[in-house]
Design a protein around this motif. Structure first.
Motif, PDB file in Angstrom:
ATOM      1  N   THR A 212       0.807  -1.223   0.000  1.00 59.13           N
ATOM      2  CA  THR A 212       0.000   0.000   0.000  1.00 59.13           C
ATOM      3  C   THR A 212       0.836   1.268   0.000  1.00 59.13           C
ATOM      4  N   ARG A 216      -3.498   6.277  -1.609  1.00 61.75           N
ATOM      5  CA  ARG A 216      -4.267   7.197  -0.786  1.00 61.75           C
ATOM      6  C   ARG A 216      -4.842   6.435   0.404  1.00 61.75           C
ATOM      7  N   LEU A 217      -5.173   7.176   1.455  1.00 55.95           N
ATOM      8  CA  LEU A 217      -5.613   6.546   2.692  1.00 55.95           C
ATOM      9  C   LEU A 217      -6.773   5.586   2.466  1.00 55.95           C
ATOM     10  N   HIS A 218      -7.799   6.016   1.747  1.00 61.53           N
ATOM     11  CA  HIS A 218      -8.964   5.142   1.600  1.00 61.53           C
ATOM     12  C   HIS A 218      -8.620   3.897   0.784  1.00 61.53           C
ATOM     13  N   GLU A 219      -7.676   4.032  -0.150  1.00 64.70           N
ATOM     14  CA  GLU A 219      -7.255   2.864  -0.923  1.00 64.70           C
ATOM     15  C   GLU A 219      -6.474   1.886  -0.045  1.00 64.70           C
ATOM     16  N   LEU A 221      -6.737   1.611   3.229  1.00 69.48           N
ATOM     17  CA  LEU A 221      -7.681   1.008   4.168  1.00 69.48           C
ATOM     18  C   LEU A 221      -8.463  -0.121   3.505  1.00 69.48           C
ATOM     19  N   ASP A 222      -8.912   0.120   2.284  1.00 65.37           N
ATOM     20  CA  ASP A 222      -9.638  -0.923   1.563  1.00 65.37           C
ATOM     21  C   ASP A 222      -8.761  -2.163   1.380  1.00 65.37           C
ATOM     22  N   TYR A 223      -7.459  -1.932   1.087  1.00 66.40           N
ATOM     23  CA  TYR A 223      -6.556  -3.067   0.896  1.00 66.40           C
ATOM     24  C   TYR A 223      -6.404  -3.864   2.194  1.00 66.40           C
ATOM     25  N   TYR A 225      -8.524  -3.995   4.756  1.00 67.04           N
ATOM     26  CA  TYR A 225      -9.776  -4.684   5.072  1.00 67.04           C
ATOM     27  C   TYR A 225      -9.939  -5.953   4.242  1.00 67.04           C
TER      28      TYR A 225
END
Length: 246
Positions: A212, A216-219, A221-223, A225
């Motif tokens: 990661t 970006r942060l949301h990307e 986080l998705d990874y 999760y």
């Protein structure tokens, strides 16, 4: 191994020691060949939980051997040596560069391939590529800015100045500074504490952070999760061992 690199394994801690003290452990192609073999072996073992990389004698390493560079080593072997550093960075277990006295240029690139960098208070670090009319080929332009930020990395690259231990700690170039004479023992104590924790957890954390980097942060986080198992294979045994004592 031959005289360029010493390998020892004790209490689940592997120690890789650069062993060219007569040249301040200057890095050459022969040493990298031995380092590649050692890293490949460590990657296959299940009895190693942490790796310490250090240098024999008066200094960690003065950097890439100028005689090797003069003979064409900077271009002839650069891709190979960069691949060896990638293998070091990709080990599934935590790695610590135990750095004393000097850590210049290629040696700094080597240390930056480890997860953590511990130094003693007498250590100086520098990127001297520009002093010699060289440009980085082992990862300096990527790993150094990720450590200290782009502006500070440029400062070190453009000036080739020496950075002392306390400044290195302040800017995030290193992670611990110890009193002279205590570096080896303090590093080993830390490694032993790391080795008591889950290698499976360490592997997951390292792999996710690597995958990661730059997202970006949301990307990111998705990874996490999606890819973190949450429960590692040794969880039940560890919890059972704790609850049986209570």
């Amino acid at each position: 191994m031959s005289e360029n690199l010493k390998v020892g394994i004790e209490s689940c801690i592997a120690t890789l020691t650069l062993n060219r003290p007569e040249s301040m452990n200057a890095l050459n192609h022969a040493l990298f060949m031995e380092l590649e073999t050692a890293i490949a072996d460590l990657g296959k073992r299940d009895d190693v939980a942490c790796v310490i990389l250090c240098g024999e004698g008066k200094a960690f390493s003065s950097g890439h051997d100028l005689r090797d560079i003069e003979a064409g080593g900077e271009t002839e072997h650069s891709q190979y040596e960069a691949t060896v550093l990638e293998a070091l960075a990709s080990l599934s277990v935590p790695t610590i560069a135990q750095v004393h006295k000097y850590c210049f240029t290629g040696a700094l690139e080597l240390a930056l391939a480890c997860d953590l960098i511990f130094v003693d208070e007498a250590t100086v670090l520098a990127d001297t590529h520009s002093q010699w009319g060289l440009s980085p080929v082992w990862g300096m332009t990527q790993r150094l800015p990720r450590r200290v930020g782009a502006a500070r990395a440029k400062d070190m690259m453009f000036s080739a100045r020496r950075v002392g231990a306390e400044e290195a700690l302040r800017i995030g170039l290193v992670d611990r500074v110890f009193a002279a004479g205590e570096l080896a023992s303090q590093t080993r104590d830390y490694a032993l504490a790391v080795a008591k924790n889950s290698r499976h957890s360490h592997h997951v954390c390292k792999s996710i952070i690597e995958a990661t980097d730059g997202l970006r942060l949301h990307e990111g986080l998705d990874y996490e999760y999606t890819n973190s198992p949450g429960v590692c294979s040794d969880m039940q045994a560890r919890v059972a061992a704790f609850t049986s004592k209570s």
